[in-house]
Scaffold this motif. Structure first.
Motif, PDB file in Angstrom:
ATOM      1  N   HIS A  55       0.852  -1.190   0.000  1.00  0.00           N
ATOM      2  CA  HIS A  55       0.000   0.000   0.000  1.00  0.00           C
ATOM      3  C   HIS A  55       0.889   1.241   0.000  1.00  0.00           C
ATOM      4  O   HIS A  55       1.884   1.306   0.723  1.00  0.00           O
ATOM      5  CB  HIS A  55      -0.930   0.020   1.214  1.00  0.00           C
ATOM      6  N   GLU A  56       0.507   2.215  -0.812  1.00  0.00           N
ATOM      7  CA  GLU A  56       1.305   3.437  -0.912  1.00  0.00           C
ATOM      8  C   GLU A  56       0.889   4.440   0.160  1.00  0.00           C
ATOM      9  O   GLU A  56      -0.293   4.615   0.455  1.00  0.00           O
ATOM     10  CB  GLU A  56       1.138   4.074  -2.304  1.00  0.00           C
ATOM     11  N   HIS A  57       1.905   5.108   0.743  1.00  0.00           N
ATOM     12  CA  HIS A  57       1.672   6.118   1.775  1.00  0.00           C
ATOM     13  C   HIS A  57       2.568   7.322   1.504  1.00  0.00           C
ATOM     14  O   HIS A  57       3.552   7.249   0.762  1.00  0.00           O
ATOM     15  CB  HIS A  57       1.991   5.565   3.169  1.00  0.00           C
ATOM     16  N   GLY A  58       2.230   8.419   2.152  1.00  0.00           N
ATOM     17  CA  GLY A  58       3.048   9.622   2.060  1.00  0.00           C
ATOM     18  C   GLY A  58       3.387  10.140   3.443  1.00  0.00           C
ATOM     19  O   GLY A  58       2.606  10.000   4.390  1.00  0.00           O
ATOM     20  N   ALA A  59       4.573  10.743   3.572  1.00  0.00           N
ATOM     21  CA  ALA A  59       5.020  11.301   4.847  1.00  0.00           C
ATOM     22  C   ALA A  59       5.375  12.770   4.656  1.00  0.00           C
ATOM     23  O   ALA A  59       6.526  13.105   4.373  1.00  0.00           O
ATOM     24  CB  ALA A  59       6.223  10.522   5.382  1.00  0.00           C
ATOM     25  N   PRO A  60       4.410  13.668   4.800  1.00  0.00           N
ATOM     26  CA  PRO A  60       4.718  15.096   4.766  1.00  0.00           C
ATOM     27  C   PRO A  60       5.287  15.541   6.115  1.00  0.00           C
ATOM     28  O   PRO A  60       5.358  14.757   7.067  1.00  0.00           O
ATOM     29  CB  PRO A  60       3.349  15.732   4.506  1.00  0.00           C
ATOM     30  N   ALA A  93      11.483  -3.643  22.234  1.00  0.00           N
ATOM     31  CA  ALA A  93      10.904  -3.658  23.579  1.00  0.00           C
ATOM     32  C   ALA A  93      10.115  -2.395  23.880  1.00  0.00           C
ATOM     33  O   ALA A  93       9.341  -2.359  24.841  1.00  0.00           O
ATOM     34  CB  ALA A  93      12.014  -3.834  24.623  1.00  0.00           C
ATOM     35  N   GLN A  94      10.282  -1.355  23.067  1.00  0.00           N
ATOM     36  CA  GLN A  94       9.607  -0.088  23.325  1.00  0.00           C
ATOM     37  C   GLN A  94       8.112  -0.139  23.015  1.00  0.00           C
ATOM     38  O   GLN A  94       7.327   0.610  23.589  1.00  0.00           O
ATOM     39  CB  GLN A  94      10.263   1.026  22.497  1.00  0.00           C
ATOM     40  N   ILE A  95       7.717  -0.992  22.078  1.00  0.00           N
ATOM     41  CA  ILE A  95       6.317  -1.067  21.651  1.00  0.00           C
ATOM     42  C   ILE A  95       5.915  -2.531  21.569  1.00  0.00           C
ATOM     43  O   ILE A  95       6.661  -3.362  21.052  1.00  0.00           O
ATOM     44  CB  ILE A  95       6.114  -0.376  20.286  1.00  0.00           C
ATOM     45  N   ASP A  96       4.744  -2.841  22.074  1.00  0.00           N
ATOM     46  CA  ASP A  96       4.237  -4.208  22.117  1.00  0.00           C
ATOM     47  C   ASP A  96       4.243  -4.831  20.718  1.00  0.00           C
ATOM     48  O   ASP A  96       3.738  -4.245  19.761  1.00  0.00           O
ATOM     49  CB  ASP A  96       2.809  -4.185  22.667  1.00  0.00           C
ATOM     50  N   ALA A  97       4.811  -6.017  20.613  1.00  0.00           N
ATOM     51  CA  ALA A  97       4.875  -6.705  19.318  1.00  0.00           C
ATOM     52  C   ALA A  97       3.489  -7.001  18.757  1.00  0.00           C
ATOM     53  O   ALA A  97       3.318  -7.146  17.542  1.00  0.00           O
ATOM     54  CB  ALA A  97       5.674  -8.002  19.461  1.00  0.00           C
ATOM     55  N   ASP A  98       2.493  -7.080  19.620  1.00  0.00           N
ATOM     56  CA  ASP A  98       1.129  -7.349  19.154  1.00  0.00           C
ATOM     57  C   ASP A  98       0.573  -6.188  18.324  1.00  0.00           C
ATOM     58  O   ASP A  98      -0.480  -6.339  17.681  1.00  0.00           O
ATOM     59  CB  ASP A  98       0.203  -7.599  20.353  1.00  0.00           C
ATOM     60  N   LEU A  99       1.265  -5.054  18.343  1.00  0.00           N
ATOM     61  CA  LEU A  99       0.777  -3.868  17.636  1.00  0.00           C
ATOM     62  C   LEU A  99       1.351  -3.739  16.228  1.00  0.00           C
ATOM     63  O   LEU A  99       1.056  -2.764  15.529  1.00  0.00           O
ATOM     64  CB  LEU A  99       1.107  -2.614  18.446  1.00  0.00           C
ATOM     65  N   VAL A 100       2.154  -4.706  15.798  1.00  0.00           N
ATOM     66  CA  VAL A 100       2.750  -4.635  14.461  1.00  0.00           C
ATOM     67  C   VAL A 100       1.675  -4.537  13.391  1.00  0.00           C
ATOM     68  O   VAL A 100       1.748  -3.711  12.469  1.00  0.00           O
ATOM     69  CB  VAL A 100       3.672  -5.843  14.202  1.00  0.00           C
ATOM     70  N   GLY A 101       0.661  -5.378  13.476  1.00  0.00           N
ATOM     71  CA  GLY A 101      -0.400  -5.354  12.471  1.00  0.00           C
ATOM     72  C   GLY A 101      -1.118  -4.021  12.416  1.00  0.00           C
ATOM     73  O   GLY A 101      -1.448  -3.531  11.328  1.00  0.00           O
ATOM     74  N   ARG A 102      -1.358  -3.424  13.570  1.00  0.00           N
ATOM     75  CA  ARG A 102      -2.023  -2.122  13.595  1.00  0.00           C
ATOM     76  C   ARG A 102      -1.132  -1.042  12.974  1.00  0.00           C
ATOM     77  O   ARG A 102      -1.625  -0.125  12.320  1.00  0.00           O
ATOM     78  CB  ARG A 102      -2.387  -1.752  15.028  1.00  0.00           C
ATOM     79  N   ALA A 103       0.184  -1.148  13.186  1.00  0.00           N
ATOM     80  CA  ALA A 103       1.103  -0.176  12.597  1.00  0.00           C
ATOM     81  C   ALA A 103       1.152  -0.318  11.078  1.00  0.00           C
ATOM     82  O   ALA A 103       1.303   0.671  10.355  1.00  0.00           O
ATOM     83  CB  ALA A 103       2.501  -0.348  13.192  1.00  0.00           C
ATOM     84  N   VAL A 104       1.025  -1.540  10.576  1.00  0.00           N
ATOM     85  CA  VAL A 104       0.977  -1.747   9.131  1.00  0.00           C
ATOM     86  C   VAL A 104      -0.259  -1.063   8.548  1.00  0.00           C
ATOM     87  O   VAL A 104      -0.198  -0.425   7.488  1.00  0.00           O
ATOM     88  CB  VAL A 104       0.956  -3.258   8.799  1.00  0.00           C
ATOM     89  N   ASP A 105      -1.366  -1.153   9.257  1.00  0.00           N
ATOM     90  CA  ASP A 105      -2.615  -0.561   8.780  1.00  0.00           C
ATOM     91  C   ASP A 105      -2.629   0.964   8.909  1.00  0.00           C
ATOM     92  O   ASP A 105      -3.239   1.654   8.088  1.00  0.00           O
ATOM     93  CB  ASP A 105      -3.805  -1.127   9.566  1.00  0.00           C
ATOM     94  N   ARG A 106      -1.945   1.490   9.944  1.00  0.00           N
ATOM     95  CA  ARG A 106      -1.992   2.933  10.205  1.00  0.00           C
ATOM     96  C   ARG A 106      -0.601   3.472  10.529  1.00  0.00           C
ATOM     97  O   ARG A 106      -0.321   3.865  11.668  1.00  0.00           O
ATOM     98  CB  ARG A 106      -2.940   3.224  11.378  1.00  0.00           C
TER      99      ARG A 106
END
Length: 268
Positions: A55-60, A93-106
């Motif tokens: 998926h394409e994203h932009g970072a302004p 260790a800074q961010i829960d590994a269970d949140l990887v999928g959510r980070a991919v989505d957002r």
């Protein structure tokens, strides 16, 4: 031949941050690649276009971008003249590994307050000797990142309390010369490091690193008036070097250590 990039990279003495990377690219395009760490990105000039999980994203410059570990992504300039960016590679260790999928989505976080905190963290990391401040800022950044990723399932924040704030103050009083890390304080007090920062700041109206710096400056004033030379004072009270000492002393006292010491030689 493309323009030579302007790059600075280093490993700070801050647990949780594997690498700091600042770069200005005029025409570089990243191929698909992955990182072992979380990639926390802010853009200061231009705009970055990237693909993440097809998926394409932009970072302004107005957003914060968080790319999860082990997920392929690329990147190139979406604006003429390239882009200038600052990146933190955060330990897993800074961010829960269970949140990887959510980070991919957002991966794009539109949060001005978070953007400011990440900027402040970068500025702190550029100053050797301010590691406790960087640790405190990182704790608040990580907490806010997790809050975004949990979305409608946030972790309830701990309520700051006076007891833990005073316990941390006592600990800082005992170790303000040699210093201590936020993790060491959390382990000794059996509290989460973010909770320590919030409880202390709420109770005393300043962050733990500000209190520690104030104690060091207070001792430095006495030593300077007692005749000790500036470089020796800097080392004795726990500052990284003379420049680190002078910067904080002037910010707190309003004048340089040298000028302050000379006032002690006057007769009254």
């Amino acid at each position: 031949m493309g323009a030579r990039p302007d790059i600075t990279a280093w490993r700070p003495r801050v647990e949780g941050i594997d690498e700091v990377f600042h770069a200005h690219f005029a025409d570089h395009a990243y191929p698909m690649h992955t990182h072992d760490a979380w990639t926390l990105l802010i853009v200061d000039e231009g705009m970055v276009r990237y693909d993440l999980d097809r998926h394409e994203h932009g970072a302004p410059s107005s957003v914060v971008t968080l790319l999860p570990p082990h997920v392929p992504h690329n990147g190139d300039a979406a604006t003429p003249g390239g882009f200038r960016k600052r990146v933190l590679y955060l330990n897993t260790a800074q961010i829960d590994a269970d949140l990887v999928g959510r980070a991919v989505d957002r991966p794009v976080l539109r949060d001005p307050r978070l953007r400011l905190r990440v900027d402040q963290l970068h500025r702190t990391l550029e100053r050797p000797g301010d590691e406790l401040e960087a640790q405190s800022r990182l704790a608040l950044v990580s907490e806010r990142l997790a809050g975004h990723l949990w979305g409608d399932e946030p972790v309830a924040p701990q309520v700051p309390d006076s007891r833990i704030a005073y316990a941390l103050r006592d600990l800082l009083d005992q170790h303000f010369v040699e210093g201590l890390t936020l993790r060491e304080a959390a382990e000794r007090l059996h509290a989460h490091h973010t909770h320590l920062v919030r409880a202390f700041s709420r109770e005393f109206g300043m962050a733990p690193h500000q209190y520690l710096t104030g104690r060091r400056v207070d001792l430095a004033r006495r030593l300077l008036l007692g005749g000790m030379r500036g470089p020796e004072v800097a080392a004795t009270v726990g500052f990284y070097d003379q420049a680190h000492f002078s910067r904080h002393f002037k910010r707190v006292v309003g004048t340089s250590p040298g000028h302050y010491a000379r006032t002690g030689s006057a007769s009254y």
